[in-house]
Design a protein around this motif. Sequence first.
Motif, PDB file in Angstrom:
ATOM      1  N   PHE A 155      20.551  72.588  28.889  1.00 48.41           N
ATOM      2  CA  PHE A 155      19.899  72.235  30.157  1.00 48.41           C
ATOM      3  C   PHE A 155      20.788  72.477  31.371  1.00 48.41           C
ATOM      4  O   PHE A 155      20.334  72.393  32.507  1.00 48.41           O
ATOM      5  CB  PHE A 155      19.406  70.779  30.151  1.00 48.41           C
ATOM      6  CG  PHE A 155      20.491  69.750  30.065  1.00 48.41           C
ATOM      7  CD1 PHE A 155      21.248  69.410  31.182  1.00 48.41           C
ATOM      8  CD2 PHE A 155      20.751  69.112  28.867  1.00 48.41           C
ATOM      9  CE1 PHE A 155      22.248  68.460  31.103  1.00 48.41           C
ATOM     10  CE2 PHE A 155      21.757  68.159  28.778  1.00 48.41           C
ATOM     11  CZ  PHE A 155      22.500  67.830  29.896  1.00 48.41           C
ATOM     12  N   GLN A 156      22.051  72.817  31.156  1.00 47.02           N
ATOM     13  CA  GLN A 156      22.960  73.096  32.260  1.00 47.02           C
ATOM     14  C   GLN A 156      22.845  74.536  32.762  1.00 47.02           C
ATOM     15  O   GLN A 156      23.495  74.914  33.717  1.00 47.02           O
ATOM     16  CB  GLN A 156      24.405  72.782  31.851  1.00 47.02           C
ATOM     17  CG  GLN A 156      24.628  71.294  31.617  1.00 47.02           C
ATOM     18  CD  GLN A 156      26.006  70.993  31.077  1.00 47.02           C
ATOM     19  OE1 GLN A 156      26.355  71.368  29.952  1.00 47.02           O
ATOM     20  NE2 GLN A 156      26.804  70.317  31.877  1.00 47.02           N
ATOM     21  N   TYR A 157      21.994  75.318  32.112  1.00 44.90           N
ATOM     22  CA  TYR A 157      21.790  76.707  32.522  1.00 44.90           C
ATOM     23  C   TYR A 157      21.002  76.774  33.827  1.00 44.90           C
ATOM     24  O   TYR A 157      20.010  76.074  34.001  1.00 44.90           O
ATOM     25  CB  TYR A 157      21.039  77.484  31.428  1.00 44.90           C
ATOM     26  CG  TYR A 157      20.680  78.882  31.853  1.00 44.90           C
ATOM     27  CD1 TYR A 157      21.616  79.899  31.772  1.00 44.90           C
ATOM     28  CD2 TYR A 157      19.416  79.176  32.366  1.00 44.90           C
ATOM     29  CE1 TYR A 157      21.301  81.184  32.186  1.00 44.90           C
ATOM     30  CE2 TYR A 157      19.090  80.449  32.781  1.00 44.90           C
ATOM     31  CZ  TYR A 157      20.035  81.454  32.687  1.00 44.90           C
ATOM     32  OH  TYR A 157      19.733  82.714  33.107  1.00 44.90           O
ATOM     33  N   VAL A 158      21.434  77.647  34.719  1.00 46.20           N
ATOM     34  CA  VAL A 158      20.690  77.975  35.932  1.00 46.20           C
ATOM     35  C   VAL A 158      20.648  79.502  36.033  1.00 46.20           C
ATOM     36  O   VAL A 158      21.495  80.196  35.480  1.00 46.20           O
ATOM     37  CB  VAL A 158      21.323  77.358  37.206  1.00 46.20           C
ATOM     38  CG1 VAL A 158      21.270  75.844  37.160  1.00 46.20           C
ATOM     39  CG2 VAL A 158      22.749  77.829  37.407  1.00 46.20           C
ATOM     40  N   ASP A 159      19.651  80.028  36.746  1.00 42.15           N
ATOM     41  CA  ASP A 159      19.489  81.483  36.825  1.00 42.15           C
ATOM     42  C   ASP A 159      20.661  82.186  37.495  1.00 42.15           C
ATOM     43  O   ASP A 159      21.086  83.247  37.054  1.00 42.15           O
ATOM     44  CB  ASP A 159      18.198  81.838  37.579  1.00 42.15           C
ATOM     45  CG  ASP A 159      16.965  81.506  36.757  1.00 42.15           C
ATOM     46  OD1 ASP A 159      17.036  81.538  35.510  1.00 42.15           O
ATOM     47  OD2 ASP A 159      15.927  81.210  37.372  1.00 42.15           O
ATOM     48  N   HIS A 160      21.166  81.583  38.565  1.00 42.31           N
ATOM     49  CA  HIS A 160      22.240  82.254  39.311  1.00 42.31           C
ATOM     50  C   HIS A 160      23.131  81.221  39.997  1.00 42.31           C
ATOM     51  O   HIS A 160      22.645  80.248  40.555  1.00 42.31           O
ATOM     52  CB  HIS A 160      21.653  83.191  40.372  1.00 42.31           C
ATOM     53  CG  HIS A 160      22.683  83.850  41.221  1.00 42.31           C
ATOM     54  ND1 HIS A 160      23.489  84.869  40.757  1.00 42.31           N
ATOM     55  CD2 HIS A 160      23.066  83.618  42.504  1.00 42.31           C
ATOM     56  CE1 HIS A 160      24.316  85.237  41.730  1.00 42.31           C
ATOM     57  NE2 HIS A 160      24.080  84.493  42.795  1.00 42.31           N
ATOM     58  N   ILE A 161      24.422  81.493  39.930  1.00 37.29           N
ATOM     59  CA  ILE A 161      25.411  80.682  40.641  1.00 37.29           C
ATOM     60  C   ILE A 161      26.056  81.573  41.691  1.00 37.29           C
ATOM     61  O   ILE A 161      26.503  82.687  41.377  1.00 37.29           O
ATOM     62  CB  ILE A 161      26.478  80.115  39.669  1.00 37.29           C
ATOM     63  CG1 ILE A 161      25.840  79.069  38.760  1.00 37.29           C
ATOM     64  CG2 ILE A 161      27.671  79.544  40.433  1.00 37.29           C
ATOM     65  CD1 ILE A 161      26.720  78.573  37.643  1.00 37.29           C
ATOM     66  N   ASP A 162      26.066  81.112  42.922  1.00 36.52           N
ATOM     67  CA  ASP A 162      26.765  81.846  43.972  1.00 36.52           C
ATOM     68  C   ASP A 162      28.261  81.692  43.739  1.00 36.52           C
ATOM     69  O   ASP A 162      28.780  80.579  43.713  1.00 36.52           O
ATOM     70  CB  ASP A 162      26.397  81.299  45.357  1.00 36.52           C
ATOM     71  CG  ASP A 162      24.960  81.595  45.724  1.00 36.52           C
ATOM     72  OD1 ASP A 162      24.436  82.633  45.274  1.00 36.52           O
ATOM     73  OD2 ASP A 162      24.361  80.783  46.456  1.00 36.52           O
ATOM     74  N   TYR A 163      28.928  82.791  43.536  1.00 40.85           N
ATOM     75  CA  TYR A 163      30.368  82.734  43.279  1.00 40.85           C
ATOM     76  C   TYR A 163      31.116  83.513  44.347  1.00 40.85           C
ATOM     77  O   TYR A 163      30.543  84.343  45.044  1.00 40.85           O
ATOM     78  CB  TYR A 163      30.695  83.265  41.876  1.00 40.85           C
ATOM     79  CG  TYR A 163      30.260  84.687  41.624  1.00 40.85           C
ATOM     80  CD1 TYR A 163      31.104  85.747  41.922  1.00 40.85           C
ATOM     81  CD2 TYR A 163      29.009  84.976  41.097  1.00 40.85           C
ATOM     82  CE1 TYR A 163      30.706  87.062  41.704  1.00 40.85           C
ATOM     83  CE2 TYR A 163      28.602  86.280  40.874  1.00 40.85           C
ATOM     84  CZ  TYR A 163      29.462  87.311  41.175  1.00 40.85           C
ATOM     85  OH  TYR A 163      29.066  88.603  40.966  1.00 40.85           O
ATOM     86  N   ASP A 164      32.407  83.211  44.458  1.00 42.33           N
ATOM     87  CA  ASP A 164      33.245  83.932  45.415  1.00 42.33           C
ATOM     88  C   ASP A 164      34.333  84.681  44.658  1.00 42.33           C
ATOM     89  O   ASP A 164      34.357  84.678  43.427  1.00 42.33           O
ATOM     90  CB  ASP A 164      33.819  82.980  46.475  1.00 42.33           C
ATOM     91  CG  ASP A 164      34.657  81.873  45.888  1.00 42.33           C
ATOM     92  OD1 ASP A 164      35.357  82.103  44.869  1.00 42.33           O
ATOM     93  OD2 ASP A 164      34.632  80.753  46.430  1.00 42.33           O
ATOM     94  N   GLU A 165      35.233  85.306  45.391  1.00 45.32           N
ATOM     95  CA  GLU A 165      36.254  86.152  44.737  1.00 45.32           C
ATOM     96  C   GLU A 165      37.240  85.351  43.894  1.00 45.32           C
ATOM     97  O   GLU A 165      37.936  85.906  43.054  1.00 45.32           O
ATOM     98  CB  GLU A 165      37.011  86.998  45.773  1.00 45.32           C
ATOM     99  CG  GLU A 165      38.003  86.212  46.610  1.00 45.32           C
ATOM    100  CD  GLU A 165      37.524  85.889  48.013  1.00 45.32           C
ATOM    101  OE1 GLU A 165      38.402  85.729  48.874  1.00 45.32           O
ATOM    102  OE2 GLU A 165      36.315  85.792  48.238  1.00 45.32           O
ATOM    103  N   PHE A 166      37.307  84.033  44.074  1.00 47.80           N
ATOM    104  CA  PHE A 166      38.233  83.209  43.304  1.00 47.80           C
ATOM    105  C   PHE A 166      37.627  82.733  41.982  1.00 47.80           C
ATOM    106  O   PHE A 166      38.348  82.367  41.065  1.00 47.80           O
ATOM    107  CB  PHE A 166      38.667  81.993  44.132  1.00 47.80           C
ATOM    108  CG  PHE A 166      39.319  82.375  45.424  1.00 47.80           C
ATOM    109  CD1 PHE A 166      40.565  82.982  45.446  1.00 47.80           C
ATOM    110  CD2 PHE A 166      38.671  82.147  46.630  1.00 47.80           C
ATOM    111  CE1 PHE A 166      41.166  83.349  46.641  1.00 47.80           C
ATOM    112  CE2 PHE A 166      39.259  82.504  47.830  1.00 47.80           C
ATOM    113  CZ  PHE A 166      40.514  83.114  47.836  1.00 47.80           C
TER     114      PHE A 166
END
Length: 178
Positions: A155-166
């Motif tokens: 249930f911790q799955y999400v379609d997309h996580i906004d990530y950065d270069e770090f």
Amino acid sequence: MDKQKLRSIMKEKRQALSPKTFSLYNQNILSKVLSHPRIQEAKIIGCYVSLPGEVDTFNMIEKLLTEKRICVPKVIGNEMEFYEIHSFNDLQEGCFHVLEPFNCVKICPQEIDCMLVPLLAYDQDNYRVGYGKGYYDRYFQKKFQGYKIGLAYSFQYVDHIDYDEFDQPLNEIIHEVS
């Protein structure tokens, strides 16, 4: 969705699990971890010491200690280092009320073959949302070359996580679903 809101939602979802469901999910994850080829091949495994609500690593660590070298994290300022333990007697409460190693030998990042990583959410590209301090992302940038496995509930799955270069993606996520 911003990461702070996502953290809040996932913590609420974890708290909603019944003890019976929590136990069943953890047993399934434990079985998958112990039979995983990367775990079986590894000489040194890095593993977090779980807090209530996280995928339970106590049984995992106990079983792995019989055959593998295990190291666990300790927070020192803004950094995290891993230290080899031989039993739970090597742990005491530390930063954020997490059990941490004391009087143990430090293990260099490049010595760890496989790392078991906590998370609050993950996406299809194996990016994770942790607790927001960036300890694991910074640690993985320190010449870490091992295989990174996130431990999660489905249930911790999400379609997309906004990530950065770090942000550092994991190699794989293990959850309770077959």
